[in-house]
Design a protein around this motif. Structure first.
Motif, PDB file in Angstrom:
ATOM      1  N   ASN A  97       1.079  -1.495  -0.232  1.00  0.00           N
ATOM      2  CA  ASN A  97      -0.119  -0.110  -0.403  1.00  0.00           C
ATOM      3  C   ASN A  97       0.915   0.845  -0.191  1.00  0.00           C
ATOM      4  O   ASN A  97       1.731   1.357   1.176  1.00  0.00           O
ATOM      5  CB  ASN A  97      -0.914   0.120   1.379  1.00  0.00           C
ATOM      6  CG  ASN A  97      -2.014   0.702   1.278  1.00  0.00           C
ATOM      7  OD1 ASN A  97      -2.809   0.831   0.593  1.00  0.00           O
ATOM      8  ND2 ASN A  97      -1.879   2.341   1.884  1.00  0.00           N
ATOM      9  N   VAL A  98       0.384   2.286  -0.664  1.00  0.00           N
ATOM     10  CA  VAL A  98       1.876   3.234  -1.040  1.00  0.00           C
ATOM     11  C   VAL A  98       0.571   4.394  -0.811  1.00  0.00           C
ATOM     12  O   VAL A  98      -0.555   4.667  -1.512  1.00  0.00           O
ATOM     13  CB  VAL A  98       2.445   3.642  -2.203  1.00  0.00           C
ATOM     14  CG1 VAL A  98       3.385   4.766  -2.119  1.00  0.00           C
ATOM     15  CG2 VAL A  98       2.934   2.538  -2.481  1.00  0.00           C
ATOM     16  N   THR A  99       0.815   5.331  -0.483  1.00  0.00           N
ATOM     17  CA  THR A  99      -0.076   6.693   0.114  1.00  0.00           C
ATOM     18  C   THR A  99       0.491   7.634  -0.340  1.00  0.00           C
ATOM     19  O   THR A  99       1.280   7.824   0.258  1.00  0.00           O
ATOM     20  CB  THR A  99      -0.585   6.919   1.473  1.00  0.00           C
ATOM     21  OG1 THR A  99      -1.174   5.598   2.132  1.00  0.00           O
ATOM     22  CG2 THR A  99      -1.809   7.799   1.780  1.00  0.00           C
ATOM     23  N   VAL A 155      -4.026   6.302  -2.821  1.00  0.00           N
ATOM     24  CA  VAL A 155      -3.475   5.582  -2.657  1.00  0.00           C
ATOM     25  C   VAL A 155      -3.681   4.525  -3.838  1.00  0.00           C
ATOM     26  O   VAL A 155      -4.661   3.561  -4.384  1.00  0.00           O
ATOM     27  CB  VAL A 155      -4.326   4.914  -1.358  1.00  0.00           C
ATOM     28  CG1 VAL A 155      -3.772   3.201  -0.676  1.00  0.00           C
ATOM     29  CG2 VAL A 155      -4.672   5.869  -0.287  1.00  0.00           C
ATOM     30  N   ALA A 156      -2.497   4.140  -4.070  1.00  0.00           N
ATOM     31  CA  ALA A 156      -1.973   2.723  -4.940  1.00  0.00           C
ATOM     32  C   ALA A 156      -1.578   1.684  -4.026  1.00  0.00           C
ATOM     33  O   ALA A 156      -0.724   1.400  -3.285  1.00  0.00           O
ATOM     34  CB  ALA A 156      -0.354   3.127  -5.767  1.00  0.00           C
ATOM     35  N   GLN A 157      -2.643  -0.238  -4.270  1.00  0.00           N
ATOM     36  CA  GLN A 157      -2.485  -0.861  -3.819  1.00  0.00           C
ATOM     37  C   GLN A 157      -1.452  -2.226  -5.128  1.00  0.00           C
ATOM     38  O   GLN A 157      -2.636  -2.068  -6.063  1.00  0.00           O
ATOM     39  CB  GLN A 157      -3.426  -1.261  -2.829  1.00  0.00           C
ATOM     40  CG  GLN A 157      -4.449  -0.133  -1.584  1.00  0.00           C
ATOM     41  CD  GLN A 157      -5.021  -0.466  -1.225  1.00  0.00           C
ATOM     42  OE1 GLN A 157      -5.468  -1.468  -1.944  1.00  0.00           O
ATOM     43  NE2 GLN A 157      -5.165  -0.418   0.391  1.00  0.00           N
ATOM     44  N   TYR A 158      -1.533  -3.250  -4.744  1.00  0.00           N
ATOM     45  CA  TYR A 158      -0.061  -3.848  -5.457  1.00  0.00           C
ATOM     46  C   TYR A 158      -0.486  -4.934  -4.502  1.00  0.00           C
ATOM     47  O   TYR A 158       0.192  -4.795  -3.458  1.00  0.00           O
ATOM     48  CB  TYR A 158       1.486  -3.757  -5.529  1.00  0.00           C
ATOM     49  CG  TYR A 158       1.264  -1.881  -6.421  1.00  0.00           C
ATOM     50  CD1 TYR A 158       1.405  -1.923  -7.131  1.00  0.00           C
ATOM     51  CD2 TYR A 158       1.555  -0.822  -5.568  1.00  0.00           C
ATOM     52  CE1 TYR A 158       1.412  -0.911  -8.241  1.00  0.00           C
ATOM     53  CE2 TYR A 158       2.315   0.722  -6.338  1.00  0.00           C
ATOM     54  CZ  TYR A 158       1.791   0.516  -7.532  1.00  0.00           C
ATOM     55  OH  TYR A 158       1.818   1.608  -7.638  1.00  0.00           O
ATOM     56  N   PHE A 159      -0.960  -6.094  -5.167  1.00  0.00           N
ATOM     57  CA  PHE A 159      -1.329  -7.246  -4.868  1.00  0.00           C
ATOM     58  C   PHE A 159      -0.071  -8.613  -5.196  1.00  0.00           C
ATOM     59  O   PHE A 159      -0.414  -8.648  -6.047  1.00  0.00           O
ATOM     60  CB  PHE A 159      -2.972  -7.919  -5.117  1.00  0.00           C
ATOM     61  CG  PHE A 159      -3.689  -6.843  -4.636  1.00  0.00           C
ATOM     62  CD1 PHE A 159      -4.293  -7.117  -3.572  1.00  0.00           C
ATOM     63  CD2 PHE A 159      -3.556  -5.163  -5.021  1.00  0.00           C
ATOM     64  CE1 PHE A 159      -5.351  -6.172  -2.634  1.00  0.00           C
ATOM     65  CE2 PHE A 159      -5.128  -4.687  -4.846  1.00  0.00           C
ATOM     66  CZ  PHE A 159      -4.819  -4.758  -3.891  1.00  0.00           C
ATOM     67  N   ASN A 214       8.770  -9.034  -0.922  1.00  0.00           N
ATOM     68  CA  ASN A 214      10.346  -9.192  -0.282  1.00  0.00           C
ATOM     69  C   ASN A 214      11.553  -8.951  -1.922  1.00  0.00           C
ATOM     70  O   ASN A 214      12.342  -8.280  -1.944  1.00  0.00           O
ATOM     71  CB  ASN A 214      11.275  -9.902   0.356  1.00  0.00           C
ATOM     72  CG  ASN A 214      10.295  -9.348   1.485  1.00  0.00           C
ATOM     73  OD1 ASN A 214      10.171  -8.109   2.141  1.00  0.00           O
ATOM     74  ND2 ASN A 214      10.238 -10.461   2.299  1.00  0.00           N
ATOM     75  N   ALA A 215      11.212  -9.271  -2.825  1.00  0.00           N
ATOM     76  CA  ALA A 215      12.201  -9.780  -4.470  1.00  0.00           C
ATOM     77  C   ALA A 215      11.815  -8.623  -4.797  1.00  0.00           C
ATOM     78  O   ALA A 215      12.401  -8.162  -5.795  1.00  0.00           O
ATOM     79  CB  ALA A 215      11.485 -10.863  -5.062  1.00  0.00           C
ATOM     80  N   TYR A 216      10.403  -7.212  -4.776  1.00  0.00           N
ATOM     81  CA  TYR A 216      10.390  -6.578  -5.474  1.00  0.00           C
ATOM     82  C   TYR A 216      11.446  -5.203  -5.084  1.00  0.00           C
ATOM     83  O   TYR A 216      11.768  -4.834  -5.413  1.00  0.00           O
ATOM     84  CB  TYR A 216       9.590  -6.679  -5.714  1.00  0.00           C
ATOM     85  CG  TYR A 216       8.361  -4.325  -5.247  1.00  0.00           C
ATOM     86  CD1 TYR A 216       9.040  -4.366  -7.125  1.00  0.00           C
ATOM     87  CD2 TYR A 216       8.571  -3.730  -5.316  1.00  0.00           C
ATOM     88  CE1 TYR A 216       9.036  -2.502  -7.134  1.00  0.00           C
ATOM     89  CE2 TYR A 216       8.379  -2.595  -4.992  1.00  0.00           C
ATOM     90  CZ  TYR A 216       8.516  -2.169  -6.802  1.00  0.00           C
ATOM     91  OH  TYR A 216       8.585  -0.445  -6.593  1.00  0.00           O
ATOM     92  N   ILE A 217      11.079  -5.845  -3.509  1.00  0.00           N
ATOM     93  CA  ILE A 217      11.877  -4.447  -2.717  1.00  0.00           C
ATOM     94  C   ILE A 217      13.637  -4.625  -3.137  1.00  0.00           C
ATOM     95  O   ILE A 217      14.023  -3.757  -3.138  1.00  0.00           O
ATOM     96  CB  ILE A 217      11.484  -4.265  -0.576  1.00  0.00           C
ATOM     97  CG1 ILE A 217      10.493  -4.010  -0.514  1.00  0.00           C
ATOM     98  CG2 ILE A 217      13.038  -4.019  -0.532  1.00  0.00           C
ATOM     99  CD1 ILE A 217      10.117  -2.805  -1.261  1.00  0.00           C
ATOM    100  N   ILE A 266       2.485  -2.463   4.390  1.00  0.00           N
ATOM    101  CA  ILE A 266       2.483  -3.665   4.008  1.00  0.00           C
ATOM    102  C   ILE A 266       1.285  -4.074   5.046  1.00  0.00           C
ATOM    103  O   ILE A 266       1.103  -4.520   6.070  1.00  0.00           O
ATOM    104  CB  ILE A 266       4.227  -4.571   4.084  1.00  0.00           C
ATOM    105  CG1 ILE A 266       5.067  -3.821   3.191  1.00  0.00           C
ATOM    106  CG2 ILE A 266       3.596  -5.620   3.667  1.00  0.00           C
ATOM    107  CD1 ILE A 266       4.527  -3.557   1.730  1.00  0.00           C
ATOM    108  N   MET A 267       0.166  -4.058   4.357  1.00  0.00           N
ATOM    109  CA  MET A 267      -0.855  -5.431   4.627  1.00  0.00           C
ATOM    110  C   MET A 267      -0.600  -7.103   4.180  1.00  0.00           C
ATOM    111  O   MET A 267      -0.215  -7.472   3.517  1.00  0.00           O
ATOM    112  CB  MET A 267      -2.395  -4.635   4.494  1.00  0.00           C
ATOM    113  CG  MET A 267      -1.623  -3.572   4.868  1.00  0.00           C
ATOM    114  SD  MET A 267      -3.258  -2.123   4.649  1.00  0.00           S
ATOM    115  CE  MET A 267      -3.278  -2.013   2.653  1.00  0.00           C
TER     116      MET A 267
END
Length: 101
Positions: free
Chosen positions: A5-7, A56-60, A68-71, A96-97
């Motif tokens: 979640n990115v606000t 808010v952008a949410q990626y699932f 963690n691989a994305y980061i 992160i949720m």
């Protein structure tokens, strides 16, 4: 399921351009990593917009390992592209949720 979640608060003078860029460039660049299964962009309502518009952008993703691989492999490059395009015209808060149930 994990939700990244990115606000973001975006300056009004670039908000329309920013939304177009998010939909056409930024969000697809996260999806092309193959680590996320879906994404959504929201505009928060009933917010004080005197200092900008809040989105808010949410990626699932299926597993925390995918996030963690994305980061580890992609986040820095993708975040830098945001700052190169919009500089200090936005601020972002990330969380992160985990979906329960």
């Amino acid at each position: 399921m994990i939700v990244y979640n990115v606000t973001m608060k975006v300056d009004k003078d670039v908000a329309e351009e920013w939304v177009k860029w998010m939909k056409e460039e930024h969000m697809p660049s996260l999806m092309v990593t193959g680590l996320f299964t879906d994404r959504h962009l929201f505009r928060l309502l009933e917010q004080d917009e005197s200092e900008g518009v809040t989105y808010v952008a949410q990626y699932f993703c299926e597993r925390l390992d995918d996030y963690n691989a994305y980061i580890a492999m992609h986040a820095q490059r993708i975040r830098e592209a945001s700052f190169q395009r919009f500089g200090n015209k936005f601020i972002a808060f990330r969380s992160i949720m985990q979906v329960e149930g």
